[in-house]
Design a protein around this motif. Sequence first.
Motif: not given
Ligand SMILES: [Zn+2]
Length: 456
Positions: A57, A59, A233, A270, A321
Amino acid sequence: MARSLWFAWAWLADGWQRDVVLTIDHAGIITGITAGAGQGGCDIVPGIAMPGLANLHSHGFQRAMAGLAERGNRPGEDFWSWRHVMYQVVNALDPDEIEAVNTMAYVEMLQAGFTTVGEFHYVHHDPTGKPYAARAELAGRVIAAAQASGIGLTMLPCLYSAGGIGRAAEPGQRRFINDRDAFLRLHDETADLLRAAMPDAVLGVAPHSLRAARPADVAAIGGLFPTGPVHIHAAEQMIEVDDCLTSLGAPPVAWLLDHAGVDQRWCLIHATHLTASETARLAASGAVAGLCPLTEADLGDGIFAGPAFLQAGGRFGIGSDSLIRIDATEELRQLDTSQRLRDQRRVVLSPHGSAGEVLLRGAWQGGAQAMGQPIGALAIGNRADIVVLDHAGTDLAALPPARWLDHFVFVGGTRLIDRVYAGGRLVVSGGRHHEHAPVAARFRAVLRRLIDALAG
Ligand SMILES: [Zn+2]
């Protein structure tokens, strides 16, 4: 041309094996493994070899804001005030800069033990919210960054349609927004780019969350995209859980399990705030819990229900993340030690053996599943993603092999990494990615301009 690498030790399916030769074909796939082998005809690689990890994960653009939201402006700073800074950053970056920032992130991932990334890609449009002439322009920049770094890629174009359940998008979200039809076109164009540039990469899909993708679209997504990974998410923040309860009559993970056909293709990112029943049901679904412990700690999200989930046979992987830190062993250590702090106990995730082994095996296997790729093990048919730890000059030389994984995760960490092969290609030597210097110089230029833009 095929070539063979010889290692004094390598972590294979049955654990550490001595004198291992890995044969790798021209496409970077492992075609042969022999333990107890001689060195003849091989490149002799010093150190001990293990599979690379999946960063499930990411970004990538958020690497530009790492550390820029660590200053309090008022009491009660939380995830939502962090998100405000993130919107300022994302709206200040142009396509060249997004490519430069992503490349930096991927280079650092390779140095930190990650050999594949799942890019949860939600920045699609120009800063006014208008699609680029090529709708998948920014997806193309992400793909170019992955290609330049050598990291394996599972591309996860993100469907982001709303500002909350039943709420219109906010101005800060305008670069993210597509309705279902526009998203399908974007996804098609991304598929074309990926096929042309990185044919061995995997394409999945990522409805952002139940707050930002319409629940009807989330329920339909598995049918719209019948193959490939599905990431979402879920249950990161209590506000999201409460909104789901109010609007949909169930917390997000229970709603997804009941309506979206969650199965082994799915990865729930998460999965922090779950009831005991949701924890058990998520484990039974075969989906992967995509844990991002350093980000979850940084954002004040909460702590995953690790012991209950693992006892129920749940699968997990790790991701960085927000990219506040990029470090595979720190993620695993944070995952484990957060459980210990909450429960006031030790070694709670591995009551019958090595914590390092439980954490790494989980992340190797869960990461491979969530990426939909043949990775996570040094095995015939898998991508030759190999992390080589320095042995001779470290504590490892004095420790028996049974202690090595615990030492790597809890003590030595990723600074033990000497070499990294991604898809058979040597990209990191002496702990440094071969392109680190020019990539870092380009990144610093972006960061300087970004700081000026945020100040102005
Ligand atoms: Zn995220």
